[in-house]
Design a protein around this motif. Sequence first.
Motif, PDB file in Angstrom:
ATOM      1  N   LEU A 105       0.929  -1.235  -0.081  1.00 12.10           N
ATOM      2  CA  LEU A 105       0.086  -0.068   0.231  1.00 12.10           C
ATOM      3  C   LEU A 105       0.869   1.111  -0.066  1.00 12.10           C
ATOM      4  O   LEU A 105       1.596   1.549   0.906  1.00 12.10           O
ATOM      5  N   VAL A 106       0.812   1.871  -1.016  1.00  5.99           N
ATOM      6  CA  VAL A 106       1.797   3.058  -1.207  1.00  5.99           C
ATOM      7  C   VAL A 106       1.032   4.400  -1.220  1.00  5.99           C
ATOM      8  O   VAL A 106       0.410   4.546  -1.996  1.00  5.99           O
ATOM      9  N   LYS A 107       1.625   5.326  -0.243  1.00 12.90           N
ATOM     10  CA  LYS A 107       1.022   6.606  -0.249  1.00 12.90           C
ATOM     11  C   LYS A 107       1.812   7.477  -0.980  1.00 12.90           C
ATOM     12  O   LYS A 107       3.033   7.851  -0.474  1.00 12.90           O
ATOM     13  N   THR A 108       1.182   8.250  -1.759  1.00 10.97           N
ATOM     14  CA  THR A 108       1.993   9.314  -2.711  1.00 10.97           C
ATOM     15  C   THR A 108       0.965  10.523  -3.082  1.00 10.97           C
ATOM     16  O   THR A 108      -0.133  10.456  -2.810  1.00 10.97           O
ATOM     17  N   ARG A 109       1.857  11.316  -3.779  1.00  7.81           N
ATOM     18  CA  ARG A 109       1.061  12.310  -4.430  1.00  7.81           C
ATOM     19  C   ARG A 109       0.451  11.683  -5.803  1.00  7.81           C
ATOM     20  O   ARG A 109       0.892  11.110  -6.303  1.00  7.81           O
ATOM     21  N   THR A 110      -0.819  12.246  -6.019  1.00 10.50           N
ATOM     22  CA  THR A 110      -1.524  11.646  -7.201  1.00 10.50           C
ATOM     23  C   THR A 110      -0.717  12.269  -8.404  1.00 10.50           C
ATOM     24  O   THR A 110      -0.530  11.246  -9.373  1.00 10.50           O
ATOM     25  N   SER A 111       0.017  13.195  -8.570  1.00 11.14           N
ATOM     26  CA  SER A 111       0.717  13.665  -9.798  1.00 11.14           C
ATOM     27  C   SER A 111       2.144  12.632 -10.070  1.00 11.14           C
ATOM     28  O   SER A 111       2.591  12.545 -10.992  1.00 11.14           O
ATOM     29  N   LYS A 112       2.463  11.876  -8.995  1.00 13.86           N
ATOM     30  CA  LYS A 112       3.334  10.574  -8.944  1.00 13.86           C
ATOM     31  C   LYS A 112       3.047   9.361  -9.402  1.00 13.86           C
ATOM     32  O   LYS A 112       3.774   8.583  -9.576  1.00 13.86           O
TER      33      LYS A 112
END
Length: 136
Positions: free
Chosen positions: A87-94
């Motif tokens: 489960l990877v939490k990141t910016r949508t733009s990435k």
Amino acid sequence: EVLTLSVLMYPVLRGLALQLHSALTGSYIPGSHSIAFINCLNEDIARDIARAIMDKRLAAHVNILPKSSALYFWKGELEESTEILLLVKTRTSKIGELSDYVRSIHPFEIPEIISLPIDQGNPLYLRLIAENVPRD
């Protein structure tokens, strides 16, 4: 002509208005961050991929979930296996860059890489994501 231009510009203007509102009030813009799901064959591969993602600063946080059973169709046949889920939490733009990078290092021919936007959450945690994943 003006109506057509207005309709075409609406998404851009709405996005700018949301960013301005967020900057002025400190509020969260829904969908600015996402959670990506990535399947892995085993824990070693999952750890290697998670560390590689973090080293490239494509995520602020990666959970490695324990084995789960999976049923899926592969080349027309029903398959059953165990998988480890990231489960990877990141910016949508990435998400695009994350997906490209994972495909380049993942041993599966077609790895599962799907994402969902984060609509709401703990503002302090969402800020943590923003602080740890550089903008484009």
